[in-house]
Design an enzyme around this catalytic site. Structure first.
Site, PDB file in Angstrom:
ATOM      1  CG  ASP A   1     -55.446 -44.386  35.105  1.00  0.00           C
ATOM      2  OD1 ASP A   1     -55.792 -44.179  36.047  1.00  0.00           O
ATOM      3  OD2 ASP A   1     -56.237 -44.371  33.928  1.00  0.00           O
TER       4      ASP A   1
ATOM      5  N   GLY B   1     -53.219 -37.617  42.076  1.00  0.00           N
ATOM      6  CA  GLY B   1     -52.947 -36.588  43.126  1.00  0.00           C
ATOM      7  C   GLY B   1     -52.848 -37.132  44.337  1.00  0.00           C
TER       8      GLY B   1
ATOM      9  CG  ASP C   1     -60.066 -38.731  34.168  1.00  0.00           C
ATOM     10  OD1 ASP C   1     -59.213 -39.224  34.971  1.00  0.00           O
ATOM     11  OD2 ASP C   1     -60.642 -39.873  33.625  1.00  0.00           O
TER      12      ASP C   1
END
Length: 746
Positions: free
Chosen positions: A501, A544, A565
């Protein structure tokens, strides 16, 4: 991205001038002041809390949207909002209770301090410099109250609500709702709580509901419910019940509704003497998936992939009444099966394609299936399926909660349909590494290898989480500078899946927004994972940026997040799911576009788990669309407490088969008109899966016709109901519910 419930006596606390946070809210009262815009600046300065500070040079910022959508796309860290608002005394004088002022800020990501005219009125979460360090409180609602005689309120004058926000990663700011100021009323303490519905064969289903008074004062009124037909608006049943609720008391009631699509339940509580009404409506849940058969049905994908020389584990998904007896033929050399549990393990040294034959029987019947086992360079030949801890437990994830979820995956039969990853998200890391640099789990996870071994024993796969930065979204240790070391540790623990992440990594690139800067951290971990003789699915989570779908495959990514999210609202589902229109060409076996995890069941991101805010119609849309998109399917709820409705969503073998189709094609949108969207996905057997989505707020009629159907033989199948639809010349007329779907296969 990423609140203890605290209800207390407003009379005692507010009139004494103390401050507190409440976290129950259905909407503003009739007299309210909307807060729509603010002055905004990134950075941090204590002077910005003061009303006299001159913020005229600051940016104008819309409240309700993230700052990333308003010119600060790559910024994470501290920022301030200054909201200028006149609070007239008429607001107080028109109130019935005249007890307290409420400042509702919607959701704030991730931690905040809120000031009114320079006075701290509330804090949620903790900042990096606080004792104990950064604590994210996403997605807690900021809902601060003050006694009406609090000197911090400037009645009939301009007030400045200054909000200091710290965003640890993902989306930042004040969003997911419209902030406002109003007066709290007694009926704001009324809360409706719905119990899980236990569906059975009866045409009528019981709804149990609790009315709770969360204030330390008696609240009286009339509770009224209506059962209506959503299509024609006709009332099927209604009743009024006088209710007097003592402080903190609960009144239980129950009634019945028809078990079918299109039933709406409406609840009103009219409080005396104000006459104010609190309303709540729900679309009644309904089950479309047929009841599970007693005879065995193999629900495995048609293909699985592994690397030569890597340990392999595969739990054969079979539904039906246990126990089963398994027989397997043509397994690749090096693989063997536990014929009691139906778990294949071992290691294949040579590349090649093998067709294994699986036979299973029980006392009610038998089933068989051929599966292609491809030993080569590709993993995740169908989208990964499983569970991730984030959307329910957030940073409160623990060994016990993970193990409970793993047990539930098996006991509730989800593993029988292919759900097999158990992924530990953020919050597992210790505060410090060993002197050698090796990362350790914190006190909630004493032995990660033992956890991995326990999961593998059940045929499940073990996933973990990290970040390429110094810290994760939740403020725990990231992998920066320790990538190879962490990959080695994951190998020793038996990790099968890594979610990587982005989060704090942007702090290390000094504003460099080039493509290479985005790719570099994923290259480093890619190369570290390649050195491990283990099949580790690589999940690239960076929202993205720079069209990750175009280069995620070059990072050896098996899935890549295409969006911010997701949250359990229609707006979030719509904005994320229906925006996947420009990346279908980049989805393929081994590499999948990831629009984030599922938001069905009980979610909460760590605190105050609640049933998904999506209606049943919207949840059918959610699962249908994700399956059409060939998206990874990761359950995000507490699966130890799954209700019958959610199990119905997650255990439909024909819907899952669309997602797991071996062709690996992602659906494309072929129609977008009059609030109807049609998405079509090619299937390997030559057919098509089609989703017809109604984006409006009312039922819509849609006439579906197969082109050139008169010249060919077609069969239209209702996938959720698992039955063929009678049709003439390839035409069917559908009634599609609001925000709902008809999922068919041709």
């Amino acid at each position: 991205m990423r609140r203890k419930d605290f209800f207390c006596s407003l009379r005692i606390l507010l009139l004494s001038g103390l401050l507190f946070q409440i976290n129950f809210i259905y909407g503003q009262n009739s007299n309210f002041i909307p807060l729509t815009t603010a002055k905004f600046s990134i950075g941090n300065n204590a002077a910005w809390a003061q009303p006299a500070f001159n913020d005229s040079s600051w940016n104008d910022c819309k409240l309700g949207d993230t700052w990333q959508t308003q010119g600060f796309a790559d910024y994470h860290g501290f920022a301030w909002y200054r909201i200028h608002v006149n609070i007239p005394s008429a607001l107080k004088n028109k109130a019935v209770w005249q007890d307290s002022l409420r400042i509702f800020l919607a959701h704030v990501n991730d931690a905040d301090e809120t000031f009114l005219n320079g006075v701290l009125i509330g804090k949620t979460g903790a900042f990096p410099e606080d004792k104990g360090g950064y604590v994210s409180k996403w997605p807690a609602v900021r809902n601060y109250c003050l006694a009406v005689n609090n000197p911090a309120i400037f009645w009939d004058k301009e007030n400045v609500i200054a909000v200091k926000v710290y965003d640890g990663g993902g989306s930042g700011g004040i969003f997911m709702g419209t902030p406002f100021v109003d007066m709290l009323e007694k009926f704001d303490g009324i809360d409706f709580k719905l119990s899980d519905i236990n569906f059975n064969s009866s045409p009528r289903t019981e709804r149990k509901l609790s009315i709770t008074n969360k204030f330390n004062t008696t609240v009286s009124g009339v509770f009224h419910y209506r059962v209506t037909d959503e299509v024609n608006g006709k009332i099927i049943e209604q009743r009024s019940i006088p209710v007097s609720l003592a402080p903190f008391s609960v009144h239980d009631c129950s009634f019945y509704f028809p078990h079918r699509e299109g039933i709406k339940l409406l609840y009103d509580f009219k409080e005396n003497p104000s006459g104010k009404v609190k309303s709540f409506a729900e679309t009644a849940p309904y089950i479309l998936t047929p009841q599970e058969k007693l005879h065995p049905v193999i629900n495995a994908p048609d293909v699985v992939g592994l690397h030569p020389g890597s340990p392999f584990i595969f739990r054969i998904p079979v539904s039906g009444k246990r126990p089963f007896k398994f027989t397997l033929k043509n397994l690749p050399p090096g693989l063997h099966a536990d014929l009691h549990q139906g778990i294949i393990t071992g290691m294949v040294k040579q590349k090649g394609n093998y067709i294994a034959k699986i036979f299973v029987k029980n006392s009610h019947g038998a089933d068989s299936k051929s599966i292609a086992i491809k030993v080569g360079d590709r993993l995740a030949l169908t989208p990964p399926m499983g569970w991730n801890s984030w959307n329910c437990w957030g940073l409160g994830v623990s060994y016990d909660r993970v193990k409970s979820s793993a047990n539930a995956l098996i006991e509730k039969g989800l593993a029988d349909y292919g759900w097999n990853y158990i992924n530990v998200d953020d919050g597992w890391q210790a505060k410090n590494r060993l002197a050698s640099g090796e990362i350790l789990p914190n006190e909630k996870f004493t032995d990660m290898k033992a956890l991995g071994d326990e999961l593998h024993k059940e045929g499940l796969r073990f996933g973990i989480y990290s970040s390429p930065g110094n810290s994760t979204c939740g403020g725990f240790l990231g992998s920066l500078g320790h990538e190879r070391q962490d990959a080695n540790t994951y190998f020793k623990w038996g990790v099968d899946y890594l979610k990587y992440d982005l989060c704090s990594y942007s702090d290390n690139v000094a504003g460099d927004t080039t493509l290479l800067a985005q790719q570099k951290p994923y290259m480093v971990m890619r190369d570290a994972l390649k050195q491990q003789q283990r099949d580790i699915i690589y999940s690239i989570c960076q929202y993205g940026i720079h069209d990750v779908w175009k280069w995620g495959d070059a990072m050896n990514g098996n899935l890549w997040r295409t969006t911010e999210d997701i949250t359990d609202t229609w707006e979030s589902l719509y904005n994320i799911g229906f925006s996947q229109t420009n990346n279908a060409a980049y989805a393929h076996p081994g590499g999948w576009n990831d629009p984030d995890m599922l938001i069905v069941g009980r979610v909460g991101w760590g605190e105050g788990l609640h049933p998904s805010n999506l209606t049943p119609h919207e949840q059918y849309t959610h699962i249908s669309l994700w399956s059409l998109l060939s998206a990874p399917l990761l359950i995000g709820c507490d699966i130890s407490k799954l209700d019958d409705f959610t199990l119905n969503l997650l255990k439909n073998r024909e819907v899952i088969a669309i997602d797991q189709d071996v062709l690996g094609s992602q659906a494309i949108r072929i129609k977008n008109r009059d609030q109807i969207q049609v998405w079509q996905k090619k299937l390997h057997a030559g057919g098509r899966a089609i989703g017809i989505f109604n984006l409006s707020n009312a039922y819509k009629t849609y006439r579906f016709t197969i082109p050139n159907a008169r010249n060919k033989s077609y069969q239209i199948r209702d996938v959720w109901a698992q039955k063929n639809i009678p049709n003439k010349s390839g035409t069917v007329v559908f009634q599609i519910p609001p925000h709902g779907v008809k999922l068919i296969k041709i």
